[in-house]
Design a protein around this motif. Structure first.
Motif, PDB file in Angstrom:
ATOM      1  N   UNK A 104      -2.502  -6.858   2.749  1.00 13.79           N
ATOM      2  CA  UNK A 104      -3.601  -5.951   2.420  1.00 13.79           C
ATOM      3  C   UNK A 104      -3.075  -4.534   2.200  1.00 13.79           C
ATOM      4  N   UNK A 105      -2.089  -4.140   2.971  1.00 18.45           N
ATOM      5  CA  UNK A 105      -1.491  -2.814   2.828  1.00 18.45           C
ATOM      6  C   UNK A 105      -0.408  -2.799   1.748  1.00 18.45           C
ATOM      7  N   UNK A 110      -1.205   0.856  -0.350  1.00 21.46           N
ATOM      8  CA  UNK A 110      -2.075   1.819   0.316  1.00 21.46           C
ATOM      9  C   UNK A 110      -2.338   1.365   1.745  1.00 21.46           C
ATOM     10  N   UNK A 111      -1.938   2.169   2.718  1.00 27.33           N
ATOM     11  CA  UNK A 111      -2.116   1.803   4.120  1.00 27.33           C
ATOM     12  C   UNK A 111      -3.483   2.199   4.664  1.00 27.33           C
ATOM     13  N   UNK A 112      -4.283   2.916   3.859  1.00 28.72           N
ATOM     14  CA  UNK A 112      -5.534   3.466   4.376  1.00 28.72           C
ATOM     15  C   UNK A 112      -6.734   2.810   3.704  1.00 28.72           C
ATOM     16  N   UNK A 116     -12.948   0.597  -2.578  1.00 25.16           N
ATOM     17  CA  UNK A 116     -12.054   0.049  -3.580  1.00 25.16           C
ATOM     18  C   UNK A 116     -10.918  -0.774  -3.017  1.00 25.16           C
ATOM     19  N   UNK A 117     -10.718  -0.741  -1.695  1.00 26.05           N
ATOM     20  CA  UNK A 117      -9.636  -1.524  -1.100  1.00 26.05           C
ATOM     21  C   UNK A 117     -10.038  -2.993  -1.032  1.00 26.05           C
ATOM     22  N   UNK A 118      -9.052  -3.868  -1.154  1.00 23.29           N
ATOM     23  CA  UNK A 118      -9.259  -5.311  -1.076  1.00 23.29           C
ATOM     24  C   UNK A 118      -8.626  -5.844   0.204  1.00 23.29           C
ATOM     25  N   UNK A 119      -9.332  -6.719   0.887  1.00 23.60           N
ATOM     26  CA  UNK A 119      -8.812  -7.379   2.077  1.00 23.60           C
ATOM     27  C   UNK A 119      -8.267  -8.726   1.645  1.00 23.60           C
ATOM     28  N   UNK A 120      -6.959  -8.884   1.702  1.00 23.39           N
ATOM     29  CA  UNK A 120      -6.271 -10.021   1.103  1.00 23.39           C
ATOM     30  C   UNK A 120      -5.861 -11.060   2.134  1.00 23.39           C
ATOM     31  N   UNK A 121      -5.768 -12.304   1.665  1.00 23.91           N
ATOM     32  CA  UNK A 121      -5.199 -13.374   2.481  1.00 23.91           C
ATOM     33  C   UNK A 121      -3.709 -13.487   2.179  1.00 23.91           C
TER      34      UNK A 121
END
Length: 284
Positions: A104-105, A110-112, A116-121
């Motif tokens: 995800x990071x 992007x660590x924050x 717009x951020x995606x939570x990935x598997x």
């Protein structure tokens, strides 16, 4: 100890216990689920009451869980400025595919966490996307609290104590969804921020204040596990946490015509991986 609120004689028999239990019907509390969810008294203006599928207030030191359908939006609100929503996601019918905080990071550079951020598997697919964020105080680096740490810091970390650890609450939520401790990876958290300093140390930045919210969109059917406990880096000596409002409602998954789909090359690839997987299974 004070006097019990219910005379022992009232529940001394099965009949009395039953009558007492039934008399509690309709009792409400500040922190509780609303069942059915579409009975929510005052839904937000942008959400139709008939679309609400999950409405709950989680007390500080509490946990909750739910399976949400693809396209459902999940809005979390910090009611007091002291909530900290630790979150885990699993693919609903394939629990071995689950939130991977490292990807995800790393994949999105992007660590924050934020809009717009995606939570990935760990399969390179999107479990959920962040569609709105009024807080800006989140953490994808630290994880949640543990039994050992809470016991050392607060004197206890068991689920039934006054200072339950996040991982212990995750174990309970996992068990109720057929999952075991081995199925619990590092979590992300919302509403208590962390930044990385120039020397590589982590700095706790705290809360954005009461009323801040973050909205996630499920991009496949997901099992949601939530623990509302103090952030491990919170410097306050007391176990300090407040109520968390949870609201989920029907919407639609991200599509190629959404700006989020093409926001980054890496994100576009993750969405394509997700749709390819779902299409092969007849789910998209």
């Amino acid at each position: 100890m004070g006097k019990p609120s219910v005379p022992p004689s009232a529940t001394a028999s099965t009949h009395g216990a039953r009558e007492h239990a039934r008399a509690q019907e309709g009792t409400t509390a500040d922190a509780m689920p609303i069942v059915p969810a579409n009975d929510l008294p005052e839904p937000p203006e942008d959400v139709a009451a008939g679309d609400v599928v999950w409405a709950e207030t989680v007390a500080g030191g509490g946990y909750t869980h739910k399976v949400l359908a693809r396209g459902t939006e999940l809005r979390l609100t910090d009611l007091t400025g002291d909530a900290c929503a630790h979150l885990l996601l699993h693919s609903a019918d394939r629990p071995w595919e689950r939130l991977n905080t490292a990807d995800t990071v790393k994949v999105l550079w992007n660590a924050y966490l934020g809009e717009g951020h995606l939570l990935l598997s760990d399969q390179g697919r999107v479990l959920a996307s962040v569609t709105e964020d009024t807080s800006g105080r989140h953490d994808a680096l630290t994880g949640t609290s543990t039994l050992v740490r809470n016991t050392a810091r607060y004197g206890d970390g068991t689920p039934q104590s006054a200072s339950p650890a996040g991982r212990e609450l995750f174990k309970l939520a996992a068990l109720k969804n057929g999952l075991a401790p081995r199925d619990l990876p590092p979590s992300v958290s919302f509403f208590q921020g962390v930044r990385v300093a120039e020397d590589g140390t982590t700095e706790f930045t705290g809360s954005a204040g009461p009323g801040a919210s973050v909205t996630l969109r499920a991009e496949q059917d997901v099992t949601v596990l939530l623990a509302n406990v103090p952030h491990p880096l919170d410097p306050r000596p007391d176990y300090t946490t407040g109520n968390l409002r949870v609201l989920a409602y029907r919407s639609r998954p991200t599509a190629p015509d959404d700006a989020l789909w093409d926001a980054t090359p890496e994100g576009r690839r993750a969405f394509l991986n997700t749709v390819d997987h779902l299409t092969a299974r007849g789910l998209a």
